[in-house]
Design a protein around this motif. Sequence first.
Motif, PDB file in Angstrom:
ATOM      1  N   LEU A 173      53.208  25.858  39.340  1.00  0.00           N
ATOM      2  CA  LEU A 173      53.081  26.961  39.108  1.00  0.00           C
ATOM      3  C   LEU A 173      52.618  27.993  37.881  1.00  0.00           C
ATOM      4  O   LEU A 173      52.069  28.429  38.117  1.00  0.00           O
ATOM      5  N   LYS A 174      53.127  27.212  36.812  1.00  0.00           N
ATOM      6  CA  LYS A 174      53.588  27.880  35.748  1.00  0.00           C
ATOM      7  C   LYS A 174      52.551  28.211  35.454  1.00  0.00           C
ATOM      8  O   LYS A 174      51.905  29.113  34.638  1.00  0.00           O
ATOM      9  N   GLN A 175      51.153  27.860  35.315  1.00  0.00           N
ATOM     10  CA  GLN A 175      50.426  28.140  34.717  1.00  0.00           C
ATOM     11  C   GLN A 175      49.620  29.579  35.005  1.00  0.00           C
ATOM     12  O   GLN A 175      48.031  29.735  34.844  1.00  0.00           O
TER      13      GLN A 175
ATOM     14  N   SER B 260      45.860  38.682  46.843  1.00  0.00           N
ATOM     15  CA  SER B 260      46.640  37.047  48.347  1.00  0.00           C
ATOM     16  C   SER B 260      44.961  36.830  48.452  1.00  0.00           C
ATOM     17  O   SER B 260      44.745  36.023  48.830  1.00  0.00           O
ATOM     18  N   GLU B 261      44.011  38.200  49.257  1.00  0.00           N
ATOM     19  CA  GLU B 261      43.195  38.178  49.899  1.00  0.00           C
ATOM     20  C   GLU B 261      42.124  37.597  49.383  1.00  0.00           C
ATOM     21  O   GLU B 261      40.977  36.825  49.945  1.00  0.00           O
ATOM     22  N   TYR B 262      42.023  37.722  48.190  1.00  0.00           N
ATOM     23  CA  TYR B 262      40.653  37.228  46.891  1.00  0.00           C
ATOM     24  C   TYR B 262      40.681  35.884  47.358  1.00  0.00           C
ATOM     25  O   TYR B 262      39.723  34.915  47.181  1.00  0.00           O
TER      26      TYR B 262
ATOM     27  N   SER C 211      51.320  31.488  43.876  1.00  0.00           N
ATOM     28  CA  SER C 211      52.459  32.013  42.864  1.00  0.00           C
ATOM     29  C   SER C 211      52.647  33.762  43.254  1.00  0.00           C
ATOM     30  O   SER C 211      53.797  34.271  42.694  1.00  0.00           O
ATOM     31  N   LEU C 212      51.213  34.338  43.939  1.00  0.00           N
ATOM     32  CA  LEU C 212      51.660  35.618  44.118  1.00  0.00           C
ATOM     33  C   LEU C 212      52.705  36.091  45.187  1.00  0.00           C
ATOM     34  O   LEU C 212      52.994  36.608  44.998  1.00  0.00           O
ATOM     35  N   LEU C 213      52.300  34.771  45.938  1.00  0.00           N
ATOM     36  CA  LEU C 213      53.863  35.689  47.032  1.00  0.00           C
ATOM     37  C   LEU C 213      54.851  35.109  47.045  1.00  0.00           C
ATOM     38  O   LEU C 213      55.450  35.735  47.126  1.00  0.00           O
ATOM     39  N   ARG C 214      54.943  34.454  45.739  1.00  0.00           N
ATOM     40  CA  ARG C 214      56.617  34.040  45.149  1.00  0.00           C
ATOM     41  C   ARG C 214      57.202  35.053  44.735  1.00  0.00           C
ATOM     42  O   ARG C 214      58.374  36.051  44.246  1.00  0.00           O
ATOM     43  N   ILE C 215      56.271  35.921  43.532  1.00  0.00           N
ATOM     44  CA  ILE C 215      56.922  36.937  43.336  1.00  0.00           C
ATOM     45  C   ILE C 215      56.737  38.304  43.595  1.00  0.00           C
ATOM     46  O   ILE C 215      57.623  38.844  43.667  1.00  0.00           O
ATOM     47  N   TYR C 216      56.224  38.585  44.731  1.00  0.00           N
ATOM     48  CA  TYR C 216      55.794  39.634  45.652  1.00  0.00           C
ATOM     49  C   TYR C 216      57.722  39.433  46.366  1.00  0.00           C
ATOM     50  O   TYR C 216      57.937  40.068  46.108  1.00  0.00           O
ATOM     51  N   TYR C 217      57.676  38.561  46.523  1.00  0.00           N
ATOM     52  CA  TYR C 217      59.607  38.096  47.188  1.00  0.00           C
ATOM     53  C   TYR C 217      60.847  38.296  45.678  1.00  0.00           C
ATOM     54  O   TYR C 217      61.970  38.732  46.250  1.00  0.00           O
ATOM     55  N   LEU C 218      60.343  37.884  44.558  1.00  0.00           N
ATOM     56  CA  LEU C 218      61.167  37.779  43.842  1.00  0.00           C
ATOM     57  C   LEU C 218      61.891  39.449  43.505  1.00  0.00           C
ATOM     58  O   LEU C 218      62.851  39.459  43.373  1.00  0.00           O
ATOM     59  N   ARG C 219      60.451  40.038  43.629  1.00  0.00           N
ATOM     60  CA  ARG C 219      60.654  41.792  43.099  1.00  0.00           C
ATOM     61  C   ARG C 219      60.571  42.875  44.526  1.00  0.00           C
ATOM     62  O   ARG C 219      61.863  43.232  45.109  1.00  0.00           O
ATOM     63  N   HIS C 220      60.203  42.406  45.539  1.00  0.00           N
ATOM     64  CA  HIS C 220      60.505  42.806  46.980  1.00  0.00           C
ATOM     65  C   HIS C 220      60.683  42.952  48.024  1.00  0.00           C
ATOM     66  O   HIS C 220      61.025  42.675  49.282  1.00  0.00           O
TER      67      HIS C 220
ATOM     68  N   VAL D  27      50.315  37.266  56.832  1.00  0.00           N
ATOM     69  CA  VAL D  27      48.851  36.006  56.964  1.00  0.00           C
ATOM     70  C   VAL D  27      48.719  35.519  56.483  1.00  0.00           C
ATOM     71  O   VAL D  27      48.714  34.569  56.486  1.00  0.00           O
ATOM     72  N   PHE D  28      49.112  35.683  55.031  1.00  0.00           N
ATOM     73  CA  PHE D  28      49.105  35.185  53.944  1.00  0.00           C
ATOM     74  C   PHE D  28      50.197  33.787  53.611  1.00  0.00           C
ATOM     75  O   PHE D  28      50.130  33.619  53.448  1.00  0.00           O
ATOM     76  N   LEU D  29      51.413  34.334  54.350  1.00  0.00           N
ATOM     77  CA  LEU D  29      53.147  33.466  54.744  1.00  0.00           C
ATOM     78  C   LEU D  29      52.229  32.578  55.856  1.00  0.00           C
ATOM     79  O   LEU D  29      52.454  31.225  55.671  1.00  0.00           O
ATOM     80  N   VAL D  30      51.291  32.604  56.921  1.00  0.00           N
ATOM     81  CA  VAL D  30      50.992  31.531  58.089  1.00  0.00           C
ATOM     82  C   VAL D  30      49.705  30.444  56.602  1.00  0.00           C
ATOM     83  O   VAL D  30      50.023  29.115  56.880  1.00  0.00           O
ATOM     84  N   HIS D  31      49.691  31.100  56.188  1.00  0.00           N
ATOM     85  CA  HIS D  31      47.891  30.294  55.275  1.00  0.00           C
ATOM     86  C   HIS D  31      48.923  29.617  53.753  1.00  0.00           C
ATOM     87  O   HIS D  31      48.515  28.179  54.106  1.00  0.00           O
ATOM     88  N   LEU D  32      49.638  29.827  53.657  1.00  0.00           N
ATOM     89  CA  LEU D  32      50.225  28.912  52.785  1.00  0.00           C
ATOM     90  C   LEU D  32      51.021  28.210  53.582  1.00  0.00           C
ATOM     91  O   LEU D  32      51.326  26.937  52.633  1.00  0.00           O
TER      92      LEU D  32
END
Length: 588
Positions: free
Chosen positions: A57-59, A395-397, A440-449, A460-465
């Motif tokens: 994911l680092k890229q 995430s939606e995009y 990457s977006l969902l991991r950053i979301y989790y780290l902070r919030h 929805v996006f957790l189910v998609h991933l």
Amino acid sequence: MPERDAADVFRRIRTGANAEAVVQQIQEGSLIMELSIVPEPSPRFQFPYIDKIPSTLKQSTYFRSQLYEAIESSEHSPRLTHGRTPLQHSNYAKPLHAAKFVDPLLEDAKASNWTTVSSNDRLMRTLLEGYLVNQYSEHFFFHKEYLLADMASMETRFCSPLLVNALLAKACVSSRLFASHARFWEPDSLLYRFLAEAKRLWELEDGEPRLPTIQAGCLISATMNDFGQDAPGFVYTRKALGMAHRMGLFLAPRTDDTKLEHAKSFTAWGLYTWLTSQSYFCFKPPYMLADDTPAQSLPDVETNPEWYGDISLRYPPDQHSYPTGFGQGMKALSELRVIKNEVNAMCFNASEVPKKMLWEAALLIQTKLEAWYEALPALLQPRSLLYPAHLLLHSEYHSILITLFKSQISSANGSGPPLTHHQHFAAQETILQATIHLESLLRIYYLRHSFEAYDSLLTVFLVHLANLTLEPLEQFEQDPSNVPRDTSESLLSTLILCLKGLYDQSKSAYVAGVLLAILKKRLSAEVHDAVARYTAPDDLDTKSEATFESTVGELQPVPSEFVLPGADLCQDPKPWRLGNLAEQLRRR
């Protein structure tokens, strides 16, 4: 207790109210005091299973964002100094749930003047604050300044008992005050009582179209979505949409009443944006046709900020107020949903079988999406993303891109025209990059919030991933000899993060618990055991967990048209509909 609250409790005892319900009401009031003591948040939340970012994911450009830099810097030097940098400001250094909504209009509003369900204004003010902080960025059916001003002044032009009760019901879903409000069927819960009162008042309406009635219908429907009851809940939306057309919400202004026309246009965009999403996630023909796009285009945020209003936050003990850029987010989300509605028109019709989207049509949608992405304001560029709503917008995009091109490959493998080698490679590369960015977006979301504050889009996006991760994980389990251990461990860590997120969301919304139970049925015994350590209450052993899942899956019917993210746009959605999957779960 304040005398009025104490008298209300005494009245309920005298009239024979259930003792447990009375105690719950008292506890709800006490919880407000507990919230006034804000614990110092940790520098970051810890990932379950493997507490590091997968190297693949680092890229992603999102790991070069200021938010991720702030997370890393606060972890290495968590103590803040008086000469702190912008990345050490509270909005970067603390999760959203540590913030308080700042608006004098809310302080003056007394919800008890508009509802008979509760007289505890402090409690209801906290509920409204939670809605505006956590849900308003997606469900902006009303202009908050107009609603709060009328609520305080007892005017009925932009406020009504129906709207206030519907709003408080939806606010209960995202509130962190209650331990069991996912159990929406319990009649003594505040959520149930606010929603029941809203439905009662809805039935008493005379059918005359009014803005508060339209807004309340959308809120009732959105609340029922959180229970997995979107099919019966859509009745309210359909009536609200009919009223909207009768009021001319989607037409150009027809009166000289600037305030009313502004409120109508604002609600029109809120309704259009939300219904487009409902159509997309239910594989239904557009509820809003191309001609229904609001005639009054969204104004420029920089030159017309008052058109949108803003949400300002404060992070105690920091006394500085931080704007969230609500206007930029509302405009960007609305414009994204206009493109999304084109997908709805291309793919879905009255029959259950979606239409095939041609490769050229998919490329056209991709071009429009990328143009939207490039035109995002500075606040919403990858470098500057900060709040959950910003992260979910991106995430939606990426989720749309994944679905769009997975459907192209699926269609070519089925009855559609075959893709050329170049087209197949381009589709796979788009899916790969968009999946990396989504995770990457969902991991950053989790780290902070963290994932504890409920958000319907986050679910929805957790189910998609999770579905995107399960596919290769299931393949690797069938042939583990050719898979590096690091790869399988990385996939497992992603899956556990998604399912833990759904478990956290299930504490607020029943539908998240059902989704979690459905996904866990796909797991092998070994993966299930690994997941169970992070998705069961601390006091439940493995045997009890099965009972817990059974309760979630079987206790209530789920009349839902929602299609689990992961389904291709070109395939029959019936096997992916939540209602059908939940019914299979109930029969086992």
